[in-house]
Every structure is written in structure tokens, then in C-alpha cells.
Design an enzyme around this catalytic site. Sequence first.
Site, PDB file in Angstrom:
ATOM      1  N   HIS A  77      49.238 -76.930 -16.183  1.00 52.79           N
ATOM      2  CA  HIS A  77      49.636 -76.837 -17.594  1.00 52.79           C
ATOM      3  C   HIS A  77      48.435 -76.559 -18.500  1.00 52.79           C
ATOM      4  O   HIS A  77      48.427 -76.929 -19.675  1.00 52.79           O
ATOM      5  CB  HIS A  77      50.384 -78.094 -18.041  1.00 52.79           C
TER       6      HIS A  77
ATOM      7  N   GLY B  14      62.255 -72.713  -6.321  1.00 53.50           N
ATOM      8  CA  GLY B  14      62.192 -73.982  -7.028  1.00 53.50           C
ATOM      9  C   GLY B  14      61.247 -74.984  -6.407  1.00 53.50           C
ATOM     10  O   GLY B  14      61.334 -76.178  -6.682  1.00 53.50           O
TER      11      GLY B  14
ATOM     12  N   SER C 265      55.634 -70.850  -6.815  1.00 52.30           N
ATOM     13  CA  SER C 265      55.728 -69.584  -7.529  1.00 52.30           C
ATOM     14  C   SER C 265      56.490 -68.496  -6.793  1.00 52.30           C
ATOM     15  O   SER C 265      56.003 -67.390  -6.583  1.00 52.30           O
ATOM     16  CB  SER C 265      54.335 -69.075  -7.891  1.00 52.30           C
TER      17      SER C 265
ATOM     18  N   ASP D 197      50.189 -67.571 -12.123  1.00 51.10           N
ATOM     19  CA  ASP D 197      50.954 -67.263 -10.920  1.00 51.10           C
ATOM     20  C   ASP D 197      50.890 -65.783 -10.575  1.00 51.10           C
ATOM     21  O   ASP D 197      50.654 -65.397  -9.421  1.00 51.10           O
ATOM     22  CB  ASP D 197      52.409 -67.690 -11.093  1.00 51.10           C
TER      23      ASP D 197
END
Length: 400
Positions: A50, A142, A146, A194
Site C-alpha cells: 500500500h 483473488g 496479481s 503489479d
Amino acid sequence: MEGGKIPGITEILSVDAVLKNTVAEFQKKYGHAPTVAACAPGRVNLIGEHTDYNDGFVLPMVALPQVTVVVGSKSSGDQCSVVTTTEGADSPQDVQFSLPSEEQPLQPGSPKWANYVKGVVQNYKGTLVPFNAVISSTVPLGGGVSSSASLEVATYTFLEQLDPSNPKPDPRARALACQKAEHDFPKMPCGIMDQFISSMGEEGHALLIDCRSLESKLIPLKDPSIVVLVTNSNVKHELTGSEYPSRRKQCYDAAGILGKKSLRDATMEELEVQKGKMDDVTFRRARHVIGEIARTQTGSDALMKGDYETFGKLMVQSHNSLRDDYEVSCAELDELVSAALEVEGVLGSRLTGAGFGGCTVTLLKSGAVGAAVQHMKSKYKNEATFYLAVASKGACKLQL
């Protein structure tokens, strides 16, 4: 060390095996052999979670043999036809669409998996031709490794090969186009990490990425005594809900209060001074990001020196911060990390990816893999899946 020879490790099909199966599916669907093939890998982020949309640093590596393979050829008609054989993809598994034009651009819709493909086609920078294609992926959907970027970058690399103008591939431009595709079609406001690592990864290295300047630095990860273990909690995360966008907004709010363009420019001291001007949640979100950017820089320096002990401790600090300050972990991820850290020879463990489920990444000594897997399985209340990740190269053309 081959994953299939260690009890509890899931053996993933090799890239060659995935390619062979995908070619067979293409022949069955279209009645002739494909002319071009491409693949792009999934990734595992070692540290720096993040931070990408906060102009910070990230440190991912390619996670072979988990890849998306696209095979196909120019279509004889004026329509594009795409089939996916990927397990877990929503229905229908085949779609048709016309090439985009200024008057009629492609639009997102259903099925969800096709939005990633259509988004890449819409944002492709070269010359498009109608095509038929079959897609297959071993990147868990999920799983926080990625699958979306792998699909986007593999599709873009496939289009490059069909391009009659024969562009010289630009991995950076490819990554940026694929990021825009994800913003525009699945409507996920992801950072650049990603797509960047899937497009630009190099064998035997992690990649330190400056998400502001897009400069990158190869970080060696070749020591045979050190292994990266990826554990899928099999709790699927769903990033298109409110959690991810709300985290971004909280970070931007904090940067605004601090008078900064982004949290990349803020220090922990400045945050403490301004603590009274923001609510507790916003403060904790900012504390994670500022700390994580510093951890990522310190961690990359440690890996450059082969100081895996220090890097492992930083991984644990990262997980704790993601759990407590950023609040993107879950009970299952916490269980897996806690169990891993109880095993001798484990240097560090943390959630990897956006969180809310998905995978953990564990750095450990090669001789501890069997014990770690068995202990984590015994402690975990659900059914986890274990993979060994190998630092390898990013997107590439495949020979048919």
C-alpha cells in the site's frame, strides 16, 4: 529445489506445459494452430504494501511458474474472439468484440475477466488487428499475487506480436498502458507495482521500484540457501469494494493535512506533530505508509548485503503494521504468519498483496521448508496451498 518434491508443496504446471495445453484448446476451438504466444507472470511482493499509490517504494519479484499464457492468431473476420480456460473465471468463458475506434471505444461489462482483456486492447499503443485467442493462467484468482496484472501484461505482449507495425517492445510503456486498462475497465485504482514487475522482472532478482519516478533497481535474490514460500489462505480478496478506495482516500487526506503532495514526502516526526489535526484512523493509515516506505528502503539495502535476518524482521514489522494500522489483514492471514514464525529457520513472514485474504510470503532457510509447511498446515484452521516462488524474468514471447 523443485516444489513437487517437498511434501505439502503444490506443484504447478511448468510454463511449457501450460503453453501445450493452451495450444491444444486453441486448435480445438478454431480448427488451426495459433501463430503467436506470450506469457506474463504473477508476482509476490516481498515488502512495501500500500505504498505504490502513495508515491513510495515497493519490492516485488516474479513468482514463476505462476503465469498467464495467451496464444492466438490474426482473425479472418473483423471481430476479436477470446476464450479463457482459467479456473475460477466467471461465465461466459468466451467473448467476442469489435476493435475499438474513436467513435466506438470498448466498454466494460460482463464477464469480469474479459474487462482486463478489453481494457488492454483499448489502451494498446500500436496497431491493432482482429484476432482469435485462448487464455490460460495458473496464477490464483483473488490470491494476492496479481492475477489481473499477469492477464493484462500477457495480453499486451500478445498484441505486440500481432502488430503489423512491429513496434520495439517498451516494457515500461507496456506496464503503464496495462495499469490504465485496470483503472478504466475493472475500475480498480491500482498503483503501478503489479504491472511493472510482471513486465520488467529479471531472473534471480527482486525489483525495487520507485513508484514516483518509475526508476527501478535490481536486487539480487540468488542465494540457494534462502527460499521464498508463498502460502495461499484460500480466502479470496475482493478489491473493487469500498475498502481499497477508502484506504487511498485516507492516505490522500493525511497528505493534505500534512501539506504534502503525497505521504512519500512526510516523516514520522511531521506526522506526530500534526496528529491532533486528524482522526485516529487517518493517523494510523499514514503511520503505516510512512513506516512501510522506510522499511522497504532499509529492506532492499539489507538484501543487497545478504542480510536476510534483518530483512525478515522488517517483514514481520510490515505485517504487524498492515494488521494494526492499515487494517487489511484477516484472521486467516494472521494465523499463517504466526504459525510460520514459530518454526526454526523462518526469517520473516507477512501478508502479501492488498490484503483482506489472499497470500502470505515467508522468507526462510531452504532446509526449513518441510517443517514450516507441516507446522503451518497443522495450525491453520482452513485449507492452505503452498508454493515455492522463484525470482525469474517478466513478460516474454513464447516459441510455438
